[in-house]
Scaffold this motif. Sequence first.
Motif, PDB file in Angstrom:
ATOM      1  N   VAL A 134       0.854  -1.182   0.000  1.00 51.31           N
ATOM      2  CA  VAL A 134       0.000   0.000   0.000  1.00 51.31           C
ATOM      3  C   VAL A 134       0.892   1.235   0.000  1.00 51.31           C
ATOM      4  CG1 VAL A 134      -1.748   1.301   1.249  1.00 51.31           C
ATOM      5  CG2 VAL A 134      -1.862  -1.197   1.201  1.00 51.31           C
ATOM      6  N   LEU A 135       0.720   2.086  -0.997  1.00 47.95           N
ATOM      7  CA  LEU A 135       1.502   3.314  -1.078  1.00 47.95           C
ATOM      8  C   LEU A 135       0.826   4.453  -0.330  1.00 47.95           C
ATOM      9  CD1 LEU A 135       2.470   3.162  -4.865  1.00 47.95           C
ATOM     10  CD2 LEU A 135       3.806   2.370  -2.901  1.00 47.95           C
ATOM     11  N   VAL A 136      -0.471   4.612  -0.569  1.00 43.17           N
ATOM     12  CA  VAL A 136      -1.235   5.693   0.045  1.00 43.17           C
ATOM     13  C   VAL A 136      -2.622   5.180   0.417  1.00 43.17           C
ATOM     14  CG1 VAL A 136      -2.195   8.005  -0.248  1.00 43.17           C
ATOM     15  CG2 VAL A 136      -0.035   7.414  -1.363  1.00 43.17           C
ATOM     16  N   ALA A 137      -3.091   5.558   1.590  1.00 43.24           N
ATOM     17  CA  ALA A 137      -4.474   5.280   1.995  1.00 43.24           C
ATOM     18  C   ALA A 137      -5.123   6.591   2.409  1.00 43.24           C
ATOM     19  CB  ALA A 137      -4.518   4.276   3.143  1.00 43.24           C
ATOM     20  N   ASN A 138      -6.390   6.741   2.058  1.00 49.57           N
ATOM     21  CA  ASN A 138      -7.135   7.955   2.389  1.00 49.57           C
ATOM     22  C   ASN A 138      -8.472   7.547   2.989  1.00 49.57           C
ATOM     23  OD1 ASN A 138      -7.901  10.737   2.415  1.00 49.57           O
ATOM     24  ND2 ASN A 138      -9.145  10.340   0.598  1.00 49.57           N
ATOM     25  N   ALA A 139      -8.709   7.934   4.231  1.00 46.39           N
ATOM     26  CA  ALA A 139      -9.945   7.548   4.927  1.00 46.39           C
ATOM     27  C   ALA A 139     -10.715   8.796   5.331  1.00 46.39           C
ATOM     28  CB  ALA A 139      -9.616   6.713   6.160  1.00 46.39           C
ATOM     29  N   GLY A 200       8.110   4.598   3.419  1.00 45.39           N
ATOM     30  CA  GLY A 200       7.608   5.687   2.599  1.00 45.39           C
ATOM     31  C   GLY A 200       6.111   5.724   2.363  1.00 45.39           C
ATOM     32  N   SER A 201       5.364   4.737   2.854  1.00 45.91           N
ATOM     33  CA  SER A 201       3.909   4.751   2.687  1.00 45.91           C
ATOM     34  C   SER A 201       3.288   5.812   3.596  1.00 45.91           C
ATOM     35  CB  SER A 201       3.318   3.380   3.010  1.00 45.91           C
ATOM     36  OG  SER A 201       3.850   2.394   2.142  1.00 45.91           O
ATOM     37  N   MET A 202       2.078   6.236   3.245  1.00 48.17           N
ATOM     38  CA  MET A 202       1.419   7.248   4.064  1.00 48.17           C
ATOM     39  C   MET A 202      -0.089   7.062   4.039  1.00 48.17           C
ATOM     40  SD  MET A 202       1.795  10.566   1.558  1.00 48.17           S
ATOM     41  CE  MET A 202       0.479  11.491   2.320  1.00 48.17           C
ATOM     42  N   ALA A 203      -0.733   7.606   5.058  1.00 48.10           N
ATOM     43  CA  ALA A 203      -2.193   7.557   5.152  1.00 48.10           C
ATOM     44  C   ALA A 203      -2.707   8.918   5.598  1.00 48.10           C
ATOM     45  CB  ALA A 203      -2.635   6.481   6.137  1.00 48.10           C
ATOM     46  N   SER A 204      -3.776   9.351   4.951  1.00 48.05           N
ATOM     47  CA  SER A 204      -4.453  10.592   5.319  1.00 48.05           C
ATOM     48  C   SER A 204      -5.835  10.232   5.853  1.00 48.05           C
ATOM     49  CB  SER A 204      -4.571  11.503   4.099  1.00 48.05           C
ATOM     50  OG  SER A 204      -5.393  12.616   4.389  1.00 48.05           O
ATOM     51  N   LEU A 205      -6.182  10.767   7.011  1.00 44.81           N
ATOM     52  CA  LEU A 205      -7.459  10.439   7.642  1.00 44.81           C
ATOM     53  C   LEU A 205      -8.165  11.708   8.081  1.00 44.81           C
ATOM     54  CD1 LEU A 205      -5.022   8.413   9.106  1.00 44.81           C
ATOM     55  CD2 LEU A 205      -7.106   7.079   9.427  1.00 44.81           C
ATOM     56  N   THR A 206      -9.459  11.779   7.802  1.00 48.22           N
ATOM     57  CA  THR A 206     -10.287  12.877   8.276  1.00 48.22           C
ATOM     58  C   THR A 206     -11.503  12.313   8.996  1.00 48.22           C
ATOM     59  OG1 THR A 206      -9.611  14.397   6.523  1.00 48.22           O
ATOM     60  CG2 THR A 206     -11.691  14.867   7.616  1.00 48.22           C
ATOM     61  N   ALA A 207     -11.758  12.834  10.176  1.00 48.51           N
ATOM     62  CA  ALA A 207     -12.951  12.447  10.926  1.00 48.51           C
ATOM     63  C   ALA A 207     -13.667  13.710  11.386  1.00 48.51           C
ATOM     64  CB  ALA A 207     -12.578  11.585  12.136  1.00 48.51           C
ATOM     65  N   ILE A 210     -19.113  17.385  12.568  1.00 46.96           N
ATOM     66  CA  ILE A 210     -19.808  18.638  12.246  1.00 46.96           C
ATOM     67  C   ILE A 210     -20.078  18.753  10.751  1.00 46.96           C
ATOM     68  CG2 ILE A 210     -18.939  19.913  14.228  1.00 46.96           C
ATOM     69  CD1 ILE A 210     -16.786  21.121  12.407  1.00 46.96           C
ATOM     70  N   THR A 211     -20.004  17.645  10.034  1.00 51.80           N
ATOM     71  CA  THR A 211     -20.255  17.631   8.596  1.00 51.80           C
ATOM     72  C   THR A 211     -21.655  17.101   8.338  1.00 51.80           C
ATOM     73  OG1 THR A 211     -17.915  17.252   8.164  1.00 51.80           O
ATOM     74  CG2 THR A 211     -19.443  16.771   6.372  1.00 51.80           C
ATOM     75  N   GLN A 212     -22.470  17.844   7.598  1.00 57.10           N
ATOM     76  CA  GLN A 212     -23.872  17.474   7.462  1.00 57.10           C
ATOM     77  C   GLN A 212     -24.077  16.187   6.668  1.00 57.10           C
ATOM     78  OE1 GLN A 212     -26.049  19.055   9.336  1.00 57.10           O
ATOM     79  NE2 GLN A 212     -24.229  20.177   9.985  1.00 57.10           N
ATOM     80  N   ASN A 213     -23.223  15.930   5.697  1.00 55.21           N
ATOM     81  CA  ASN A 213     -23.363  14.729   4.885  1.00 55.21           C
ATOM     82  C   ASN A 213     -22.568  13.589   5.507  1.00 55.21           C
ATOM     83  OD1 ASN A 213     -24.215  13.192   2.718  1.00 55.21           O
ATOM     84  ND2 ASN A 213     -22.397  13.668   1.495  1.00 55.21           N
ATOM     85  N   GLN A 214     -23.177  12.432   5.637  1.00 47.56           N
ATOM     86  CA  GLN A 214     -22.464  11.290   6.224  1.00 47.56           C
ATOM     87  C   GLN A 214     -21.602  10.608   5.167  1.00 47.56           C
ATOM     88  OE1 GLN A 214     -24.187   8.712   9.286  1.00 47.56           O
ATOM     89  NE2 GLN A 214     -23.841   6.986   7.902  1.00 47.56           N
ATOM     90  N   ILE A 215     -20.327  10.439   5.474  1.00 47.26           N
ATOM     91  CA  ILE A 215     -19.370   9.798   4.570  1.00 47.26           C
ATOM     92  C   ILE A 215     -18.604   8.749   5.345  1.00 47.26           C
ATOM     93  CG2 ILE A 215     -17.345  10.139   3.096  1.00 47.26           C
ATOM     94  CD1 ILE A 215     -18.271  13.047   2.725  1.00 47.26           C
ATOM     95  N   ARG A 216     -18.480   7.561   4.749  1.00 50.15           N
ATOM     96  CA  ARG A 216     -17.698   6.469   5.344  1.00 50.15           C
ATOM     97  C   ARG A 216     -16.915   5.806   4.212  1.00 50.15           C
ATOM     98  NH1 ARG A 216     -19.497   8.703   9.207  1.00 50.15           N
ATOM     99  NH2 ARG A 216     -20.589   7.868  11.029  1.00 50.15           N
ATOM    100  N   LYS A 217     -15.738   6.338   3.882  1.00 48.06           N
ATOM    101  CA  LYS A 217     -15.026   5.833   2.714  1.00 48.06           C
ATOM    102  C   LYS A 217     -13.544   5.624   2.996  1.00 48.06           C
ATOM    103  CE  LYS A 217     -18.110   7.303  -0.972  1.00 48.06           C
ATOM    104  NZ  LYS A 217     -18.225   7.948  -2.302  1.00 48.06           N
ATOM    105  N   LEU A 218     -12.975   4.659   2.278  1.00 43.28           N
ATOM    106  CA  LEU A 218     -11.551   4.364   2.345  1.00 43.28           C
ATOM    107  C   LEU A 218     -11.045   4.150   0.925  1.00 43.28           C
ATOM    108  CD1 LEU A 218      -8.911   3.494   3.850  1.00 43.28           C
ATOM    109  CD2 LEU A 218      -9.843   1.166   3.842  1.00 43.28           C
ATOM    110  N   GLU A 219      -9.948   4.816   0.588  1.00 43.26           N
ATOM    111  CA  GLU A 219      -9.333   4.657  -0.732  1.00 43.26           C
ATOM    112  C   GLU A 219      -7.879   4.236  -0.545  1.00 43.26           C
ATOM    113  OE1 GLU A 219     -12.028   8.194  -2.771  1.00 43.26           O
ATOM    114  OE2 GLU A 219     -10.003   8.615  -1.995  1.00 43.26           O
ATOM    115  N   VAL A 220      -7.449   3.253  -1.327  1.00 41.45           N
ATOM    116  CA  VAL A 220      -6.102   2.694  -1.193  1.00 41.45           C
ATOM    117  C   VAL A 220      -5.430   2.675  -2.558  1.00 41.45           C
ATOM    118  CG1 VAL A 220      -4.770   0.618  -0.652  1.00 41.45           C
ATOM    119  CG2 VAL A 220      -6.669   1.292   0.822  1.00 41.45           C
ATOM    120  N   THR A 221      -4.212   3.197  -2.615  1.00 42.04           N
ATOM    121  CA  THR A 221      -3.433   3.205  -3.847  1.00 42.04           C
ATOM    122  C   THR A 221      -2.249   2.254  -3.712  1.00 42.04           C
ATOM    123  OG1 THR A 221      -4.007   5.507  -4.327  1.00 42.04           O
ATOM    124  CG2 THR A 221      -2.064   4.615  -5.424  1.00 42.04           C
TER     125      THR A 221
END
Length: 315
Positions: A134-139, A200-207, A210-221
């Motif tokens: 896994v090079l990059v993960a974005n959650a 050198g791998s990295m992960a970006s996470l946002t939680a 206070i966000t009106q739209n519900q999002i539950r996603k994970l992307e992996v490169t």
Amino acid sequence: MAVVGVGEMGRNHARCLASMKGVDLVAVVDSDEERRSAAATAFECQPFSSFSQLPQIDAAVVAVPTALHAEVGRALMERGVHCLVEKPLALDRAQAQILIEAADSANVVLQVGHIERFNPAVRQLEICLEGEQVLVANARRMSGVSARVGDIDVVMDLMVHDLDVILYLMGNQVEDTIAVGIDGAHGFDHVTALVSFEGGSMASLTASRITQNQIRKLEVTTKEDFYSVDYSNQELLIFRQGRLDNDGMVEGRYVLDVDTRRVFLRRTEPLVSELEHFMGVIRGDCENEVDGRQGLNALNLVWDIQEKLGRSTTP
């Protein structure tokens, strides 16, 4: 079995246990008389105001507020009761160690309720990633304001789910973290963290709470593929960029075709799968995939992020 704490999550546990084969839900425990009575009536079991009143049981789900996990979990495990403790395992490292040591001393199962491990999309993604780096993960885990949890910040409440999954997929060799956030009434309510790993791998996470739209996603490169997981819809997509050949020219411009595959998944309720795994571990049919030490690994990353935000709950 018994369920200790029948707030929103505990009631869901009780609902699942009441319908599972090979399990006898005998009791629910809650200090709130209305909640415990309603749950006992709905799921045909006995209500108790304190876990000390419980009859002899084999196992329990501990779904009380996080600050009480160590007290309740240790007392039950000292009685020889196997425990599934809801996430997060504990508020601080000392309380987490109390639970881990209690399980070891009593030789009972301690499983942590990281439910996303049992989402069929995540299970299939782990299989797809075998042999790949896994090079990059974005959650992203984002919701509106909720009264469900008021004692912990958004990192401990929501981001901990994705931190556990990231560690599950990428390993525990974390090198550094960076974090920024927006403060709220109960600690940070919106946080973005960047986690870098050895190699050198990295992960970006946002939680966010206070966000009106519900999002539950994970992307992996990875080197060859891009994977997209929608937790809520239990969906896994795989994208692979096509390769150029001599015919890849249209009016002097290259055309790249992206191959998109939707992985067929048998939809299941992750909470049921989590409880079935707990039963399997107790019966010796499988290894514990989310034990206390793994729960502590996720918390170590939570506390590191909180420290970078300037608010750490570690001792």
